[in-house]
Write a protein that holds these residues in place. Structure first.
Motif, PDB file in Angstrom:
ATOM      1  N   PHE B  74     -27.004  81.117  22.615  1.00 55.66           N
ATOM      2  CA  PHE B  74     -25.830  81.559  23.573  1.00 55.66           C
ATOM      3  C   PHE B  74     -25.031  80.258  23.755  1.00 55.66           C
ATOM      4  O   PHE B  74     -25.673  79.246  24.467  1.00 55.66           O
ATOM      5  N   SER B  75     -23.921  79.869  23.191  1.00 55.74           N
ATOM      6  CA  SER B  75     -22.938  78.792  23.522  1.00 55.74           C
ATOM      7  C   SER B  75     -22.008  79.027  24.339  1.00 55.74           C
ATOM      8  O   SER B  75     -21.239  80.073  24.391  1.00 55.74           O
ATOM      9  N   LEU B  76     -21.664  77.969  25.161  1.00 54.39           N
ATOM     10  CA  LEU B  76     -20.478  77.958  26.316  1.00 54.39           C
ATOM     11  C   LEU B  76     -19.362  77.028  25.482  1.00 54.39           C
ATOM     12  O   LEU B  76     -19.901  75.831  25.366  1.00 54.39           O
ATOM     13  N   SER B  77     -18.038  77.361  25.689  1.00 54.80           N
ATOM     14  CA  SER B  77     -17.152  76.428  25.193  1.00 54.80           C
ATOM     15  C   SER B  77     -16.060  76.233  26.098  1.00 54.80           C
ATOM     16  O   SER B  77     -15.455  77.146  26.925  1.00 54.80           O
ATOM     17  N   LEU B  78     -15.471  75.032  26.325  1.00 54.16           N
ATOM     18  CA  LEU B  78     -14.428  74.619  27.159  1.00 54.16           C
ATOM     19  C   LEU B  78     -13.327  74.270  25.811  1.00 54.16           C
ATOM     20  O   LEU B  78     -13.413  73.173  25.442  1.00 54.16           O
ATOM     21  N   GLU B  79     -12.321  75.149  25.953  1.00 57.53           N
ATOM     22  CA  GLU B  79     -11.383  74.879  24.846  1.00 57.53           C
ATOM     23  C   GLU B  79     -10.563  73.839  24.849  1.00 57.53           C
ATOM     24  O   GLU B  79     -10.037  73.128  23.874  1.00 57.53           O
ATOM     25  N   SER B  80     -10.220  73.436  26.016  1.00 56.55           N
ATOM     26  CA  SER B  80      -9.218  72.502  26.509  1.00 56.55           C
ATOM     27  C   SER B  80      -9.807  71.812  28.077  1.00 56.55           C
ATOM     28  O   SER B  80      -9.595  72.341  28.901  1.00 56.55           O
ATOM     29  N   ALA B  81     -10.708  70.954  27.778  1.00 58.40           N
ATOM     30  CA  ALA B  81     -11.467  70.493  29.222  1.00 58.40           C
ATOM     31  C   ALA B  81     -10.482  69.924  30.099  1.00 58.40           C
ATOM     32  O   ALA B  81      -9.581  69.304  29.795  1.00 58.40           O
ATOM     33  N   ILE B  82     -10.912  70.193  31.301  1.00 59.51           N
ATOM     34  CA  ILE B  82     -10.023  69.529  32.589  1.00 59.51           C
ATOM     35  C   ILE B  82     -10.884  68.975  33.601  1.00 59.51           C
ATOM     36  O   ILE B  82     -12.187  69.408  33.792  1.00 59.51           O
ATOM     37  N   PRO B  83     -10.674  68.178  34.416  1.00 59.38           N
ATOM     38  CA  PRO B  83     -11.414  67.310  35.383  1.00 59.38           C
ATOM     39  C   PRO B  83     -12.317  68.103  36.182  1.00 59.38           C
ATOM     40  O   PRO B  83     -13.388  67.942  36.643  1.00 59.38           O
ATOM     41  N   ASN B  84     -11.494  69.487  36.621  1.00 60.83           N
ATOM     42  CA  ASN B  84     -12.369  70.273  37.673  1.00 60.83           C
ATOM     43  C   ASN B  84     -13.332  71.005  36.934  1.00 60.83           C
ATOM     44  O   ASN B  84     -14.088  71.936  37.699  1.00 60.83           O
ATOM     45  N   GLN B  85     -13.567  70.880  35.710  1.00 61.65           N
ATOM     46  CA  GLN B  85     -14.680  71.468  35.030  1.00 61.65           C
ATOM     47  C   GLN B  85     -15.877  70.518  34.817  1.00 61.65           C
ATOM     48  O   GLN B  85     -17.092  70.811  34.338  1.00 61.65           O
ATOM     49  N   THR B  86     -15.585  69.278  35.495  1.00 59.80           N
ATOM     50  CA  THR B  86     -16.993  68.631  35.757  1.00 59.80           C
ATOM     51  C   THR B  86     -17.898  69.198  36.614  1.00 59.80           C
ATOM     52  O   THR B  86     -17.747  69.400  37.990  1.00 59.80           O
ATOM     53  N   ALA B  87     -19.068  69.213  36.023  1.00 56.13           N
ATOM     54  CA  ALA B  87     -20.177  70.072  36.961  1.00 56.13           C
ATOM     55  C   ALA B  87     -21.414  69.909  35.997  1.00 56.13           C
ATOM     56  O   ALA B  87     -21.469  69.518  34.959  1.00 56.13           O
TER      57      ALA B  87
END
Lengths: 111, 112
Positions: B74-87
């Motif tokens: 099961f994979s999770l993708s961030l298509e265009s990462a942004i700083p508030n996805q830092t976690a």
């Protein structure tokens, strides 16, 4: 959707003291999980409560489920430095596999 | 070997980059979950899957997508990462019978 509120959010106790963490649900609880996390690390399963009035213990940690109050409590007796960390409660809705968690309680044990 | 394995464990990337976090499990479970953890906010559910053809949005799915390549992956993708996805991101699995949720060790993502 179901929400879980933990209290307190942060707790500092002296080593050897007892403490209680509460987890209150906005909806009826049909199962309640307690996990512990060392800061920035993975989650350790503590126990799962499924029935109203159920109480489980593991070493010096006891958890109870009060179905009427839609609440669970986690009690630590004679706290030790090894108990320090973040405690998280989680629950799922009846018949559903969607599991949600509270915001966590950060426990610090002072020597 | 761990029952639930996440890769990478740590990743630093830049704003706008595409990122994929992977999760594989050897528990034989059909239920898989992706959670995000931020300080003071506990675990928040991003997506969950009951089997390869059943994928559901969680509380905070915006900006994320998932792929269930097989029962065990099961994979999770961030298509265009942004700083508030830092976690810190956690993958978890559970049997259809219920019971304990098994977590991976977590993937720490920093978006600059």
């Amino acid at each position: 959707s179901q929400e879980l509120e933990q209290s307190p959010q942060s707790l500092i106790v002296q080593e050897g003291k007892n403490l209680t963490i509460n987890c209150t649900s906005s909806k009826t609880l049909y199962g309640l999980y307690w996990y512990k996390q060392k800061y920035g690390e993975g989650l350790i399963f503590l126990m799962m409560l499924q029935k109203g009035g159920e109480e489980k213990s593991h070493e010096k940690i006891t958890a109870k489920l009060d179905e009427k109050k839609q609440q669970s409590s986690l009690h630590i007796t004679a706290s030790q430095p090894s108990h320090a960390g973040i405690y998280l409660c989680g629950a799922g809705s009846q018949g559903a596999q969607k599991l949600v968690f509270g915001q966590g309680t950060r426990l610090t044990i002072n020597p | 070997d761990a029952d639930v394995t996440q890769t990478p464990r740590n990743r630093i990337t830049k704003t706008g980059k595409r990122i994929m976090l992977e999760c594989s499990q050897t528990k034989g479970h059909d239920r898989m979950y992706w959670y995000r953890q931020d300080p003071g906010l506990g675990l928040r559910l991003i997506y969950y899957s009951f089997d390869v053809k059943d994928i559901n949005k969680g509380e905070i799915s915006d900006g994320y997508s998932v792929s269930r390549q097989a029962q065990a992956k099961f994979s999770l993708s961030l298509e265009s990462a942004i700083p508030n996805q830092t976690a810190l991101y956690f993958c978890a699995t559970r049997s259809f019978r219920g019971g304990e949720l098994f977590f991976g060790e977590g993937s720490r993502l920093t978006v600059l």
